[in-house]
Design an enzyme around this catalytic site. Sequence first.
Site, PDB file in Angstrom:
ATOM      1  N   LYS A  13       0.836  -1.205   0.000  1.00 23.82           N
ATOM      2  CA  LYS A  13       0.000   0.000   0.000  1.00 23.82           C
ATOM      3  C   LYS A  13       0.873   1.259   0.000  1.00 23.82           C
ATOM      4  O   LYS A  13       0.621   2.197  -0.747  1.00 23.82           O
ATOM      5  CB  LYS A  13      -0.939   0.023   1.233  1.00 23.82           C
ATOM      6  CG  LYS A  13      -1.882  -1.168   1.294  1.00 23.82           C
ATOM      7  CD  LYS A  13      -2.863  -1.069   2.464  1.00 23.82           C
ATOM      8  CE  LYS A  13      -2.218  -1.111   3.832  1.00 23.82           C
ATOM      9  NZ  LYS A  13      -1.580  -2.387   4.197  1.00 23.82           N
ATOM     10  N   ARG A  88      -9.692   0.775   9.423  1.00 24.91           N
ATOM     11  CA  ARG A  88      -9.224  -0.591   9.659  1.00 24.91           C
ATOM     12  C   ARG A  88     -10.255  -1.399  10.426  1.00 24.91           C
ATOM     13  O   ARG A  88      -9.970  -2.516  10.827  1.00 24.91           O
ATOM     14  CB  ARG A  88      -7.965  -0.499  10.508  1.00 24.91           C
ATOM     15  CG  ARG A  88      -6.709  -1.086   9.882  1.00 24.91           C
ATOM     16  CD  ARG A  88      -5.591  -0.762  10.856  1.00 24.91           C
ATOM     17  NE  ARG A  88      -4.383  -1.468  10.654  1.00 24.91           N
ATOM     18  CZ  ARG A  88      -3.300  -0.967  10.080  1.00 24.91           C
ATOM     19  NH1 ARG A  88      -3.302   0.224   9.550  1.00 24.91           N
ATOM     20  NH2 ARG A  88      -2.203  -1.679  10.030  1.00 24.91           N
ATOM     21  N   ARG A 127      12.037  -6.285   5.515  1.00 22.81           N
ATOM     22  CA  ARG A 127      12.079  -4.937   4.965  1.00 22.81           C
ATOM     23  C   ARG A 127      12.769  -3.931   5.906  1.00 22.81           C
ATOM     24  O   ARG A 127      12.750  -4.088   7.123  1.00 22.81           O
ATOM     25  CB  ARG A 127      10.689  -4.459   4.558  1.00 22.81           C
ATOM     26  CG  ARG A 127       9.719  -4.272   5.672  1.00 22.81           C
ATOM     27  CD  ARG A 127       8.315  -3.958   5.127  1.00 22.81           C
ATOM     28  NE  ARG A 127       7.409  -3.678   6.218  1.00 22.81           N
ATOM     29  CZ  ARG A 127       6.129  -3.396   6.077  1.00 22.81           C
ATOM     30  NH1 ARG A 127       5.573  -3.353   4.870  1.00 22.81           N
ATOM     31  NH2 ARG A 127       5.378  -3.147   7.131  1.00 22.81           N
ATOM     32  N   ARG A 161      11.204  -1.560  11.377  1.00 17.65           N
ATOM     33  CA  ARG A 161      10.092  -1.318  12.290  1.00 17.65           C
ATOM     34  C   ARG A 161      10.082  -2.354  13.401  1.00 17.65           C
ATOM     35  O   ARG A 161      10.305  -3.541  13.163  1.00 17.65           O
ATOM     36  CB  ARG A 161       8.761  -1.377  11.527  1.00 17.65           C
ATOM     37  CG  ARG A 161       8.481  -0.120  10.755  1.00 17.65           C
ATOM     38  CD  ARG A 161       7.286  -0.238   9.862  1.00 17.65           C
ATOM     39  NE  ARG A 161       6.105  -0.822  10.488  1.00 17.65           N
ATOM     40  CZ  ARG A 161       4.907  -0.864   9.918  1.00 17.65           C
ATOM     41  NH1 ARG A 161       4.758  -0.360   8.698  1.00 17.65           N
ATOM     42  NH2 ARG A 161       3.880  -1.395  10.526  1.00 17.65           N
ATOM     43  N   ARG A 172      -0.702  -9.235  13.303  1.00 18.03           N
ATOM     44  CA  ARG A 172      -1.253  -8.153  12.459  1.00 18.03           C
ATOM     45  C   ARG A 172      -2.100  -8.732  11.323  1.00 18.03           C
ATOM     46  O   ARG A 172      -3.132  -8.173  10.952  1.00 18.03           O
ATOM     47  CB  ARG A 172      -0.119  -7.290  11.894  1.00 18.03           C
ATOM     48  CG  ARG A 172       0.493  -6.374  12.968  1.00 18.03           C
ATOM     49  CD  ARG A 172       1.892  -5.898  12.614  1.00 18.03           C
ATOM     50  NE  ARG A 172       1.966  -5.091  11.424  1.00 18.03           N
ATOM     51  CZ  ARG A 172       3.087  -4.881  10.741  1.00 18.03           C
ATOM     52  NH1 ARG A 172       4.231  -5.423  11.130  1.00 18.03           N
ATOM     53  NH2 ARG A 172       3.071  -4.127   9.666  1.00 18.03           N
TER      54      ARG A 172
HETATM   55  P1  AMP Z   1       0.769   0.129   9.615  1.00 20.68           P
HETATM   56  O1  AMP Z   1       1.959   1.000   9.453  1.00 20.68           O
HETATM   57  O2  AMP Z   1      -0.406   0.577   8.808  1.00 20.68           O
HETATM   58  O3  AMP Z   1       1.095  -1.334   9.399  1.00 20.68           O
HETATM   59  O4  AMP Z   1       0.301   0.267  11.151  1.00 20.68           O
HETATM   60  C1  AMP Z   1       1.162  -0.118  12.217  1.00 20.68           C
HETATM   61  C2  AMP Z   1       0.357  -0.262  13.485  1.00 20.68           C
HETATM   62  O5  AMP Z   1      -0.223   1.005  13.841  1.00 20.68           O
HETATM   63  C3  AMP Z   1      -0.825  -1.222  13.419  1.00 20.68           C
HETATM   64  O6  AMP Z   1      -0.445  -2.577  13.627  1.00 20.68           O
HETATM   65  C4  AMP Z   1      -1.721  -0.678  14.533  1.00 20.68           C
HETATM   66  O7  AMP Z   1      -1.239  -1.062  15.821  1.00 20.68           O
HETATM   67  C5  AMP Z   1      -1.517   0.824  14.398  1.00 20.68           C
HETATM   68  N1  AMP Z   1      -2.510   1.420  13.474  1.00 20.68           N
HETATM   69  C6  AMP Z   1      -2.269   1.989  12.264  1.00 20.68           C
HETATM   70  N2  AMP Z   1      -3.386   2.429  11.689  1.00 20.68           N
HETATM   71  C7  AMP Z   1      -4.393   2.132  12.549  1.00 20.68           C
HETATM   72  C8  AMP Z   1      -5.807   2.306  12.521  1.00 20.68           C
HETATM   73  N3  AMP Z   1      -6.431   2.861  11.466  1.00 20.68           N
HETATM   74  N4  AMP Z   1      -6.516   1.869  13.597  1.00 20.68           N
HETATM   75  C9  AMP Z   1      -5.923   1.314  14.667  1.00 20.68           C
HETATM   76  N5  AMP Z   1      -4.596   1.087  14.751  1.00 20.68           N
HETATM   77  C10 AMP Z   1      -3.826   1.492  13.703  1.00 20.68           C
END
Ligand code: AMP
Length: 228
Positions: A13, A88, A127, A161, A172
């Site tokens: 994404k 989400r 990554r 990360r 996740r």
């Molecule tokens: P991402 O970078 O999108 O993979 O997000 C990393 C982490 O941030 C996720 O595993 C969640 O813990 C938190 N997170 C990101 N976006 C959201 C969202 N829209 N709602 C809740 N938690 C989020």
Amino acid sequence: MKLLLLGPPGAGKGTQAHRLMARYAIPQLATGDMLRKEVADGSDLGRTACEIMERGDLVGDDLIVDMIAGRIDQQDCRNGFILDGFPRSPAQAEALDTMLSTRSSALDRVIEIGVDDDILVGRITGRFTCRACGAGYHDVFRKPAESGVCDFCGSRGFDRRADDNEETVRSRLAVYHRQTAPLLPYYASRGILVTVDGMAAIDVVTEQILAALPAPSRIDSGDGRLLQ
Ligand code: AMP
């Protein structure tokens, strides 16, 4: 253009969002990136979010919805935006609908980037990104030309990360299937969902996405020019 990229972690994404940003002069609104910045800054929100993110769970809907609501009215969103990682959950999707309808607006397209789970774990755990310019690399699929040196800016500092380890990635993915995948039929029923094959080459995925997007009616460059 108001666009939502939906897909499991590691689907690409962020990579695709970066390619679309320049083309449509719209920003990527990535809630994960926003939260990581809060964590790095040591804010109250960051302290609340940090442990939840390390487990791979979702941060509370209210916190996330407030973060996005404060963002979409900013000047750089005048042509629209690309949502990456939000909504989400069904509650977040409903909050987004309300947020947009009170602004007489709505999402133009939802793009699902589909990838098999077994491929995602390998993609994510390898990554890393350049700390200076953010360029993305992978231990196997996309190494820097010279080991330890960024191809783009020559910097030698890289980050991984904290939540890109196998255990957190699996949780996740489970959270994605349980809480985020139910949004697919929600958007399909509104006729705005398009699914692309996220296992194809990056350029091919971009082409599939561009083919699915409506032509932008008008792009305001922000300096008085119209790009289209
Ligand atoms: P991402 O970078 O999108 O993979 O997000 C990393 C982490 O941030 C996720 O595993 C969640 O813990 C938190 N997170 C990101 N976006 C959201 C969202 N829209 N709602 C809740 N938690 C989020």
